[in-house]
Motif scaffolding. Structure first.
Motif, PDB file in Angstrom:
ATOM      1  N   TRP A 130       5.107  15.797   2.995  1.00 40.72           N
ATOM      2  CA  TRP A 130       5.673  17.012   2.548  1.00 40.72           C
ATOM      3  C   TRP A 130       5.459  18.061   3.385  1.00 40.72           C
ATOM      4  CZ3 TRP A 130       6.456  16.932  -3.192  1.00 40.72           C
ATOM      5  CH2 TRP A 130       7.177  17.957  -3.935  1.00 40.72           C
ATOM      6  N   HIS A 131       6.380  18.872   3.670  1.00 39.07           N
ATOM      7  CA  HIS A 131       5.975  20.138   4.568  1.00 39.07           C
ATOM      8  C   HIS A 131       4.970  21.107   3.972  1.00 39.07           C
ATOM      9  CE1 HIS A 131       7.031  23.806   6.502  1.00 39.07           C
ATOM     10  NE2 HIS A 131       7.872  23.264   7.229  1.00 39.07           N
ATOM     11  N   PRO A 132       4.111  21.426   5.021  1.00 42.64           N
ATOM     12  CA  PRO A 132       2.930  22.167   4.647  1.00 42.64           C
ATOM     13  C   PRO A 132       3.149  23.292   3.832  1.00 42.64           C
ATOM     14  CG  PRO A 132       3.186  22.268   6.963  1.00 42.64           C
ATOM     15  CD  PRO A 132       4.340  21.175   6.296  1.00 42.64           C
ATOM     16  N   SER A 133       4.156  24.136   3.990  1.00 42.92           N
ATOM     17  CA  SER A 133       4.665  25.371   3.153  1.00 42.92           C
ATOM     18  C   SER A 133       6.057  25.399   2.559  1.00 42.92           C
ATOM     19  CB  SER A 133       4.362  26.528   4.214  1.00 42.92           C
ATOM     20  OG  SER A 133       5.558  26.415   5.170  1.00 42.92           O
ATOM     21  N   GLU A 134       6.665  24.440   2.818  1.00 40.31           N
ATOM     22  CA  GLU A 134       7.968  24.603   2.248  1.00 40.31           C
ATOM     23  C   GLU A 134       8.541  23.369   1.241  1.00 40.31           C
ATOM     24  OE1 GLU A 134      11.256  25.998   4.612  1.00 40.31           O
ATOM     25  OE2 GLU A 134       9.788  26.609   5.787  1.00 40.31           O
ATOM     26  N   ASN A 135       9.519  23.186   0.471  1.00 40.59           N
ATOM     27  CA  ASN A 135       9.884  21.876  -0.105  1.00 40.59           C
ATOM     28  C   ASN A 135      11.136  21.213   0.555  1.00 40.59           C
ATOM     29  OD1 ASN A 135       8.326  22.267  -2.403  1.00 40.59           O
ATOM     30  ND2 ASN A 135       9.908  23.441  -3.668  1.00 40.59           N
ATOM     31  N   ILE A 136      10.334  20.635   1.616  1.00 38.64           N
ATOM     32  CA  ILE A 136      11.009  19.674   2.703  1.00 38.64           C
ATOM     33  C   ILE A 136      10.202  18.673   2.621  1.00 38.64           C
ATOM     34  CG2 ILE A 136      11.891  19.446   5.010  1.00 38.64           C
ATOM     35  CD1 ILE A 136      11.951  22.282   5.491  1.00 38.64           C
ATOM     36  N   LYS A 157       0.947  -1.209   0.139  1.00 32.91           N
ATOM     37  CA  LYS A 157       0.067   0.199  -0.010  1.00 32.91           C
ATOM     38  C   LYS A 157       0.842   1.266  -0.109  1.00 32.91           C
ATOM     39  CE  LYS A 157      -4.118  -1.997   2.263  1.00 32.91           C
ATOM     40  NZ  LYS A 157      -3.602  -3.535   1.544  1.00 32.91           N
ATOM     41  N   PHE A 158       1.305   1.842  -1.153  1.00 31.45           N
ATOM     42  CA  PHE A 158       1.827   3.040  -1.288  1.00 31.45           C
ATOM     43  C   PHE A 158       1.005   4.410  -0.931  1.00 31.45           C
ATOM     44  CE2 PHE A 158       3.938   0.080  -3.906  1.00 31.45           C
ATOM     45  CZ  PHE A 158       5.292   0.179  -3.965  1.00 31.45           C
ATOM     46  N   GLU A 159       1.789   5.112  -0.342  1.00 27.58           N
ATOM     47  CA  GLU A 159       0.971   6.567   0.087  1.00 27.58           C
ATOM     48  C   GLU A 159       1.321   7.511  -0.970  1.00 27.58           C
ATOM     49  OE1 GLU A 159       2.030   7.728   3.884  1.00 27.58           O
ATOM     50  OE2 GLU A 159       1.130   6.027   4.963  1.00 27.58           O
ATOM     51  N   CYS A 160       0.450   8.547  -1.030  1.00 29.09           N
ATOM     52  CA  CYS A 160       0.712   9.765  -2.006  1.00 29.09           C
ATOM     53  C   CYS A 160       0.590  11.051  -1.470  1.00 29.09           C
ATOM     54  CB  CYS A 160       0.053   9.737  -3.140  1.00 29.09           C
ATOM     55  SG  CYS A 160      -1.750   9.366  -2.993  1.00 29.09           S
ATOM     56  N   VAL A 161       1.290  12.067  -1.681  1.00 26.70           N
ATOM     57  CA  VAL A 161       1.113  13.381  -1.153  1.00 26.70           C
ATOM     58  C   VAL A 161       1.323  14.566  -2.092  1.00 26.70           C
ATOM     59  CG1 VAL A 161       2.064  12.657   1.194  1.00 26.70           C
ATOM     60  CG2 VAL A 161       3.588  13.559  -0.419  1.00 26.70           C
ATOM     61  N   TRP A 162       0.687  15.776  -1.730  1.00 26.00           N
ATOM     62  CA  TRP A 162       0.653  16.941  -2.574  1.00 26.00           C
ATOM     63  C   TRP A 162       1.876  17.535  -1.877  1.00 26.00           C
ATOM     64  CZ3 TRP A 162      -2.864  17.858  -6.564  1.00 26.00           C
ATOM     65  CH2 TRP A 162      -4.015  17.108  -6.400  1.00 26.00           C
ATOM     66  N   ASN A 163       2.509  18.909  -2.736  1.00 27.83           N
ATOM     67  CA  ASN A 163       3.293  19.804  -2.282  1.00 27.83           C
ATOM     68  C   ASN A 163       2.420  20.879  -1.849  1.00 27.83           C
ATOM     69  OD1 ASN A 163       2.375  21.028  -4.531  1.00 27.83           O
ATOM     70  ND2 ASN A 163       4.637  21.816  -4.999  1.00 27.83           N
ATOM     71  N   SER A 164       3.133  21.717  -1.019  1.00 28.18           N
ATOM     72  CA  SER A 164       2.239  22.784  -0.654  1.00 28.18           C
ATOM     73  C   SER A 164       1.368  23.830  -1.670  1.00 28.18           C
ATOM     74  CB  SER A 164       3.147  23.972   0.321  1.00 28.18           C
ATOM     75  OG  SER A 164       4.051  24.711  -0.601  1.00 28.18           O
ATOM     76  N   SER A 165       1.653  23.762  -2.810  1.00 26.97           N
ATOM     77  CA  SER A 165       0.977  24.626  -3.746  1.00 26.97           C
ATOM     78  C   SER A 165       0.028  23.648  -4.602  1.00 26.97           C
ATOM     79  CB  SER A 165       2.141  25.449  -4.652  1.00 26.97           C
ATOM     80  OG  SER A 165       2.602  24.709  -5.232  1.00 26.97           O
ATOM     81  N   ASP A 166       0.235  22.394  -4.485  1.00 27.65           N
ATOM     82  CA  ASP A 166      -0.616  21.498  -5.089  1.00 27.65           C
ATOM     83  C   ASP A 166      -0.197  21.375  -6.741  1.00 27.65           C
ATOM     84  OD1 ASP A 166      -2.364  21.047  -3.000  1.00 27.65           O
ATOM     85  OD2 ASP A 166      -3.857  22.560  -3.524  1.00 27.65           O
ATOM     86  N   SER A 167       1.098  21.637  -6.917  1.00 25.83           N
ATOM     87  CA  SER A 167       1.501  21.722  -8.088  1.00 25.83           C
ATOM     88  C   SER A 167       2.514  20.604  -8.632  1.00 25.83           C
ATOM     89  CB  SER A 167       2.537  23.059  -8.458  1.00 25.83           C
ATOM     90  OG  SER A 167       3.370  23.256  -7.753  1.00 25.83           O
ATOM     91  N   VAL A 168       2.851  19.876  -7.552  1.00 28.70           N
ATOM     92  CA  VAL A 168       3.692  18.691  -7.661  1.00 28.70           C
ATOM     93  C   VAL A 168       3.013  17.648  -6.740  1.00 28.70           C
ATOM     94  CG1 VAL A 168       5.937  17.699  -7.270  1.00 28.70           C
ATOM     95  CG2 VAL A 168       5.632  20.110  -8.023  1.00 28.70           C
TER      96      VAL A 168
END
Length: 423
Positions: free
Chosen positions: A393-399, A314-325
């Motif tokens: 994914w960090h809620p506001s930065e690319n971490i 079961k693989f998870e998936c996440v959005w970046n803070s701006s939903d662009s990646v």
């Protein structure tokens, strides 16, 4: 260290919690002395769940932490929910850097004084002391699930949360532990008629009456609690029509949705099945608006992946803070990122060499045919024991935080597109 089973940033991104198969929760705190530091240090470690036993069913309940969710911060303390297969717990994480001294009825060792010796009253004072992080259980939400809990999600109202198992979704109030409200029940009267199970569920980030749940048949159901108290009838059904020509023995297994996440805007849904990641628009239920091939080269290997049970990962998936990646995991310590604007994907590797401070992450490529480049990895040489299932994914930065079995990797994007890393 035990295998990490969940990873979650809090709302500010200053704290990062991981849960493992041993029932422990480790909280990391971001280094604040250095500006823009992506370094996290251990803040607190505690035992969240212990192994248990269901005497009615003669089943062992393992201590593995399935999910962690942070509550929105209301004061100086932090609160988080953690769950194993059966029991959800609310924890309070607080700091103490002062202690009271000068009691009237106790001496400095804490022993009670002889009252006859007390000749004057003194006012106790708070004296500075070394910083202590205290973690205390505030609530235990038990007996709400017959089957294994796979999801918890905190509502945007800050007062309620949902928990989902294979057949039911319950809604809880954070202040009430002895009862929950059943909002979805897909259990058939006869279990032989069972055709699908719930695989994940999540509340909408802004509308407290909306939630979505995914199923093993690859469908998503959006439910509105304003329409009905029991949401067995969905408001919208999202599914992709199956191509009859490509149907095989494995079709239903690989179409099972392992994770579903609302975008930060609340407009889109991101799902992950075995081979693909898909983006769905809440305004369009006839099919996904974007489909990303995560590891299409494994389609020819499904038979052996079925035999070694990897097909059920079961693989998870996440959005970046701006939903662009979007980001999701794969095998051989690989994880994938897709830019939604260009549709381009990149394969990166979480391994010890890239965990040296300020080491630059290299892109990797799986060789499937044609001209072979130096450094390409052949499909037959992929290590299926090194799987990236959990990430955040960090809620506001690319971490980003990547769990690779019992290692946690934290990568920070300093100068796009080069990512710098630290373990």
């Amino acid at each position: 260290a035990d295998v990490i089973s969940t990873v979650e940033f809090n709302q500010t991104g200053d704290l990062l919690a991981t849960g493992d198969k041993g029932g422990r929760v480790v909280i990391f705190q971001r280094e604040t002395e250095v500006v823009d530091s992506g370094e996290y240090n251990v803040y607190s470690t505690f035992q969240s769940h212990e192994p248990d036993f269901d005497y009615l069913k003669s089943l062992e309940i393992e201590e593995k932490i399935n999910k962690i969710r942070w509550l929105p911060q209301q004061n100086a303390a932090h609160f988080l929910l953690s769950t194993n297969d059966k029991t959800i717990k609310l924890w309070k994480v607080s700091e103490r850097d002062k202690r009271p001294e000068g009691y009237n009825l106790k001496d400095e060792e804490g022993r009670l004084k002889d009252v006859s010796t007390i000749t004057s009253l003194q006012v106790p004072v708070l004296k500075p002391t070394d910083l202590m992080v205290e973690v205390r259980p505030r609530r235990v939400f038990s007996n709400g699930h017959t089957y294994h809990v796979n999801s918890i999600s905190v509502n945007s109202d800050g007062e309620t949360y949902l928990s989902a198992d294979d057949l039911r979704i319950n809604m809880w109030h954070l202040g009430i532990t002895d009862r929950s409200f059943n909002i979805v029940d897909i259990k058939p009267a006869n279990m032989e008629d069972l055709t699908e199970v719930i695989t994940a569920a999540e509340f909408h980030p802004h509308h407290c009456h909306l939630f979505v749940y995914s199923s093993s048949k690859g469908t998503l159901r959006l439910c509105d609690m304003r329409a009905s108290a029991l949401c067995d009838k969905h408001t919208k059904l999202f599914e992709e029509p199956e191509d009859p020509g490509s149907r095989s023995f494995f079709s239903e297994i690989i179409s099972s949705v392992s994770d579903v996440k609302f975008s930060h805007s609340g407009r889109y849904l991101l799902t992950r099945d075995y081979l693909t990641a898909k983006v769905w628009d809440l305004h369009m239920d006839k099919g996904p608006v974007e489909t990303y091939q995560v590891h299409e080269y494994l389609r020819s290997k499904l038979c052996s992946l079925y035999e070694n049970d990897c097909i059920f990962d079961k693989f998870e998936c996440v959005w970046n803070s701006s939903d662009s990646v979007i980001m999701t995991g794969a095998y051989n310590s690989f994880f994938r990122m897709f830019d939604r604007e260009t549709g381009r994907g990149v394969t990166l590797e979480a391994w010890r060499e890239s965990s040296k401070p300020r080491a630059v992450l290299r892109t990797r490529r799986v060789y499937t045919g044609g001209k072979r480049r130096r450094g390409d990895v052949g499909v037959d040489s992929l290590d299926f024991t090194k799987k990236i299932l959990h990430m955040a994914w960090h809620p506001s930065e690319n971490i980003i935080a990547i769990a690779a079995t019992n290692n946690l990797y934290i990568f920070q994007d300093r100068v796009n597109p080069e990512a710098q890393a630290q373990q």
